[in-house]
Scaffold this active site. Structure first.
Site, PDB file in Angstrom:
ATOM      1  N   LYS A 178       0.826  -1.404   0.113  1.00  0.00           N
ATOM      2  CA  LYS A 178      -0.075   0.038   0.312  1.00  0.00           C
ATOM      3  C   LYS A 178       0.945   0.949   0.208  1.00  0.00           C
ATOM      4  O   LYS A 178       1.741   1.676   0.861  1.00  0.00           O
ATOM      5  CB  LYS A 178      -0.867  -0.302   1.113  1.00  0.00           C
ATOM      6  CG  LYS A 178      -2.442   0.778   1.435  1.00  0.00           C
ATOM      7  CD  LYS A 178      -2.403   2.030   1.030  1.00  0.00           C
ATOM      8  CE  LYS A 178      -2.133   2.780   1.975  1.00  0.00           C
ATOM      9  NZ  LYS A 178      -1.652   4.426   1.531  1.00  0.00           N
ATOM     10  N   GLU A 253      10.055   1.937  10.467  1.00  0.00           N
ATOM     11  CA  GLU A 253      11.026   2.508  10.042  1.00  0.00           C
ATOM     12  C   GLU A 253      10.195   4.347  10.276  1.00  0.00           C
ATOM     13  O   GLU A 253       9.675   4.412   9.350  1.00  0.00           O
ATOM     14  CB  GLU A 253      11.644   2.620   8.988  1.00  0.00           C
ATOM     15  CG  GLU A 253      11.728   1.543   8.158  1.00  0.00           C
ATOM     16  CD  GLU A 253      13.573   1.262   9.299  1.00  0.00           C
ATOM     17  OE1 GLU A 253      13.918   2.047   9.872  1.00  0.00           O
ATOM     18  OE2 GLU A 253      14.296  -0.434   8.871  1.00  0.00           O
ATOM     19  N   CYS A 287      13.940  11.089   5.896  1.00  0.00           N
ATOM     20  CA  CYS A 287      14.164  10.818   7.548  1.00  0.00           C
ATOM     21  C   CYS A 287      15.170  10.770   8.094  1.00  0.00           C
ATOM     22  O   CYS A 287      15.776  10.850   9.292  1.00  0.00           O
ATOM     23  CB  CYS A 287      13.385   9.052   8.109  1.00  0.00           C
ATOM     24  SG  CYS A 287      14.688   8.468   6.896  1.00  0.00           S
ATOM     25  N   GLU A 388      10.043  17.028  14.378  1.00  0.00           N
ATOM     26  CA  GLU A 388      11.277  16.325  13.295  1.00  0.00           C
ATOM     27  C   GLU A 388       9.408  17.503  12.789  1.00  0.00           C
ATOM     28  O   GLU A 388       8.986  17.418  11.921  1.00  0.00           O
ATOM     29  CB  GLU A 388      10.422  14.915  12.775  1.00  0.00           C
ATOM     30  CG  GLU A 388      11.153  14.936  10.724  1.00  0.00           C
ATOM     31  CD  GLU A 388      10.778  13.416  10.604  1.00  0.00           C
ATOM     32  OE1 GLU A 388       9.178  12.779  10.545  1.00  0.00           O
ATOM     33  OE2 GLU A 388      11.336  12.534  10.034  1.00  0.00           O
TER      34      GLU A 388
HETATM   35  P1  NAD Z   1       2.589   9.024   7.217  1.00  0.00           P
HETATM   36  O1  NAD Z   1       2.802   7.931   8.341  1.00  0.00           O
HETATM   37  O2  NAD Z   1       1.744  10.106   6.951  1.00  0.00           O
HETATM   38  O3  NAD Z   1       2.645   8.312   6.219  1.00  0.00           O
HETATM   39  C1  NAD Z   1       2.819   6.911   5.812  1.00  0.00           C
HETATM   40  C2  NAD Z   1       2.050   5.645   5.351  1.00  0.00           C
HETATM   41  O4  NAD Z   1       1.202   5.200   5.979  1.00  0.00           O
HETATM   42  C3  NAD Z   1       1.406   6.050   3.827  1.00  0.00           C
HETATM   43  O5  NAD Z   1       1.513   4.499   3.031  1.00  0.00           O
HETATM   44  C4  NAD Z   1      -0.319   6.547   4.335  1.00  0.00           C
HETATM   45  O6  NAD Z   1      -1.057   5.751   3.452  1.00  0.00           O
HETATM   46  C5  NAD Z   1       0.166   4.649   5.451  1.00  0.00           C
HETATM   47  N1  NAD Z   1      -0.684   5.029   6.320  1.00  0.00           N
HETATM   48  C6  NAD Z   1      -1.794   6.668   6.911  1.00  0.00           C
HETATM   49  N2  NAD Z   1      -2.708   6.157   7.727  1.00  0.00           N
HETATM   50  C7  NAD Z   1      -2.650   5.266   8.588  1.00  0.00           C
HETATM   51  C8  NAD Z   1      -3.270   4.093   9.298  1.00  0.00           C
HETATM   52  N3  NAD Z   1      -3.680   4.274  10.380  1.00  0.00           N
HETATM   53  N4  NAD Z   1      -3.359   2.713   9.376  1.00  0.00           N
HETATM   54  C9  NAD Z   1      -2.055   2.024   8.427  1.00  0.00           C
HETATM   55  N5  NAD Z   1      -1.771   3.044   7.566  1.00  0.00           N
HETATM   56  C10 NAD Z   1      -1.673   4.148   7.423  1.00  0.00           C
HETATM   57  O7  NAD Z   1       3.875   9.338   6.486  1.00  0.00           O
HETATM   58  P2  NAD Z   1       4.240  10.199   5.379  1.00  0.00           P
HETATM   59  O8  NAD Z   1       4.198  11.693   5.506  1.00  0.00           O
HETATM   60  O9  NAD Z   1       3.889   9.758   3.778  1.00  0.00           O
HETATM   61  O10 NAD Z   1       5.818   9.963   4.995  1.00  0.00           O
HETATM   62  C11 NAD Z   1       7.085  10.710   5.812  1.00  0.00           C
HETATM   63  C12 NAD Z   1       7.417   9.894   7.716  1.00  0.00           C
HETATM   64  O11 NAD Z   1       8.187   9.002   7.398  1.00  0.00           O
HETATM   65  C13 NAD Z   1       8.362  10.675   7.876  1.00  0.00           C
HETATM   66  O12 NAD Z   1       7.688  10.664   9.564  1.00  0.00           O
HETATM   67  C14 NAD Z   1       9.890  10.365   7.560  1.00  0.00           C
HETATM   68  O13 NAD Z   1      10.596   9.998   8.515  1.00  0.00           O
HETATM   69  C15 NAD Z   1       8.779   8.846   7.530  1.00  0.00           C
HETATM   70  N6  NAD Z   1       9.725   8.235   6.907  1.00  0.00           N
HETATM   71  C16 NAD Z   1      10.740   7.430   7.825  1.00  0.00           C
HETATM   72  C17 NAD Z   1      11.979   6.853   6.672  1.00  0.00           C
HETATM   73  C18 NAD Z   1      12.721   5.209   7.731  1.00  0.00           C
HETATM   74  O14 NAD Z   1      12.883   5.166   7.370  1.00  0.00           O
HETATM   75  N7  NAD Z   1      13.266   5.585   9.153  1.00  0.00           N
HETATM   76  C19 NAD Z   1      12.132   6.272   5.458  1.00  0.00           C
HETATM   77  C20 NAD Z   1      11.361   7.711   4.744  1.00  0.00           C
HETATM   78  C21 NAD Z   1       9.973   8.678   5.367  1.00  0.00           C
END
Ligand code: NAD
Length: 495
Positions: A178, A253, A287, A388
């Site tokens: 997803k 992550e 991230c 962040e």
């Molecule tokens: P997000 O948490 O908003 O979304 C991530 C994913 O989760 C999306 O596919 C979203 O549709 C899904 N999602 C949202 N609500 C959900 C729920 N209730 N249940 C299941 N899935 C759900 O994150 P984002 O804004 O897309 O990405 C940015 C964040 O990701 C930042 O905090 C960043 O630091 C982190 N990030 C971490 C890494 C790492 O490897 N540590 C890498 C890249 C990004």
């Protein structure tokens, strides 16, 4: 009739619309306009996808394949990604606004994950244990888990999908992916390559939709064995709680607030570039952003002057141009959130040395741009030092000595990464040992590889991706006992 490109989802080897028939628009952050229509999958679509993945896992061609055959398929997939890297990168830029220079590099590098884990597929060996029970033979098998739910964020969709899918498939699992609702198109285009490589239907399913609908339905589906999630910390907590309730395996992550620590014995010009790469590369939407720059007081002013002068030269504009250095922010919400944090920092008394506003340069057009922003005089207790931002906003915090640098470096809820700039081997080793973070870079920043473990300490996550051990995150160990005794002793006591 809309002229937007209309995508379909991949479920059980078929390209389908959402059961609801609904679509949502995918936006181009550089133009601020919609460019594609993505199926709005929900619980019904997720259920079909998980059932297809379960069927492929339990019966069908995939379950009968040897690990060597799975490895061949993964390597073929890697070749196809390499052949299509430029087109996939262009789609990612249209969706997330990151630089073509960066996304092109990521997509050309992504095949390595499939080559590496494809190579590892048939090298996962159990062991024969010299067991302490007489006339018993005991050995272990490492087995796949079943259906893996892979959820990815918007900043590096296909590279991060590879971190999950390559080890999960190499281990023999099946997957429902997803992607983020903001950047779904490249994952759907990637889905075509599984067919071309010859993966049996249902092994990989791709369902698009919103987190609260498709995402939540996927993480709470009873037939999902493990959730592997990359995204924000708040969503990560929700996903972890859902997984806990249903006793699923979960790896996360999450975000970071990584310290990039500059000591006075560093090569200053290199450290300036390291600081820039830590916060302005990918417009800070990474991230591992080095968003807290800790600078030793003895070189603080000289260093900061050089840094600001360098940052001033950053070329903003169209992310599709090869020489653009800072592109737009991926989503309008994120753009507004970053501007909100800039106001918070100003309100907290941080000194804005550069930027500090929406970018209105002509080359930024109507895109969602924020000026590269540098705050000095930041105190580690300020929100701008602790939370962040996920944007091009740097907080500079001065420190006196090694001890204070380590204290400040660790004085944050996150622990994803850290940078250390020094020419002293003793200092590099001492500080890297004491920093509580999953990746520590000395005299470099943002280096990642399929070969080297990646993951978070503290609030930055659970589990590790990349490196040989990552495949074990998608397996479980079975212990098998065989007796070759001629008689069976007292059945009322433990053997
Ligand atoms: P997000 O948490 O908003 O979304 C991530 C994913 O989760 C999306 O596919 C979203 O549709 C899904 N999602 C949202 N609500 C959900 C729920 N209730 N249940 C299941 N899935 C759900 O994150 P984002 O804004 O897309 O990405 C940015 C964040 O990701 C930042 O905090 C960043 O630091 C982190 N990030 C971490 C890494 C790492 O490897 N540590 C890498 C890249 C990004």
């Amino acid at each position: 009739m809309s002229n937007l490109q209309k995508y379909k989802m991949l479920i059980g080897g078929e390209w389908v619309d959402a059961a609801s028939g609904k679509h949502f628009e995918s936006m181009n952050p550089y133009t601020g306009k919609a460019w594609a229509l993505i199926p709005e999958g929900g619980a019904e679509d997720i259920d079909r996808a998980v059932k297809a993945a379960k069927a492929a896992f339990e019966s069908g061609q995939w379950s009968k394949m040897t690990a060597t055959q799975r490895g061949h398929l993964l390597r073929k997939l890697g070749d196809l990604i390499a052949e299509n890297a430029d087109a996939l990168a262009a789609t990612e830029v249209r969706d997330n606004g990151k630089l073509i220079a960066e996304m092109g590099l990521q997509l050309r590098y992504t095949p390595q994950w499939y080559y590496y884990f494809g190579g590892l597929a048939d090298k996962i060996e159990g062991s024969v244990i010299p067991i302490d029970k007489p006339e018993h033979f005991n050995f272990t098998r490492h087995e796949p888990l079943g259906v893996i739910a892979a959820i990815t964020p918007w900043n590096s969709p296909l590279m991060l999908a590879g971190w999950k899918l390559a080890p999960a498939l190499a281990a023999g699992n099946t997957v429902v992916l997803k992607p983020s609702e903001f950047t779904s198109a490249s994952s759907l285009e990637f889905g075509r390559l599984f067919e071309k490589a010859g993966f049996p239907p249902g092994v990989v399913n791709i369902v698009t939709g919103f987190g609260r609908d498709a995402g939540a339905a996927l993480t709470s589906h009873p037939d999902v064995a493990k959730i592997t999630f990359t995204g924000g910390p708040e969503t990560g907590r929700l996903v972890y709680a859902t997984g806990a309730k249903l006793l699923k395996k979960v790896s996360l992550e999450l975000g970071g607030k990584s310290p990039n620590i500059v000591f006075d014995d560093c090569i200053i010009d290199n450290a300036v570039k390291g600081a820039i790469s830590g916060i302005f590369a990918a417009t800070g939407q990474t991230c591992i952003a080095g968003s807290r720059l800790l600078v030793q007081r003895s070189i603080h002013d000289e260093f900061v002057d050089k840094l600001v002068a360098f940052a001033k030269t950053a070329k903003m504009g169209d992310p599709m141009l090869p020489d653009t250095q800072v592109g737009p922010v991926t989503t309008l919400q994120q753009h507004d959130k970053i501007l909100g944090y800039i106001d918070i920092a100003k309100g907290e008394g941080a000194e804005c040395l550069l930027g500090g506003a929406k970018a209105t340069r002509p080359e930024c057009g109507s895109g969602w741009f924020v000026e590269p922003t540098i705050f000095a005089g930041v105190n580690n207790r300020m929100r701008i030092a602790q939370e962040e931002v996920f944007g091009p906003v740097l907080s500079i915090i001065p420190f006196e000595d090694e001890e204070e640098a380590i204290h400040l470096g660790n004085d944050v809820a996150f622990g994803l990464a850290a940078g250390i700039w020094t020419q002293s081997i003793r200092r590099a080793l001492t500080v890297s040992e004491k920093i509580r973070a999953g990746s520590v870079w000395v005299n470099t920043y943002r280096a990642v590889s399929y070969m080297s473990p990646f993951g978070g300490y503290k609030d930055s996550g659970v589990g590790r991706e990349n490196g040989q051990d990552a495949i074990r995150e998608y397996m479980q160990t079975k212990s098998i006992w065989i007796s070759y005794a001629t008689d069976t002793p007292n059945p009322f006591v433990m053997r």
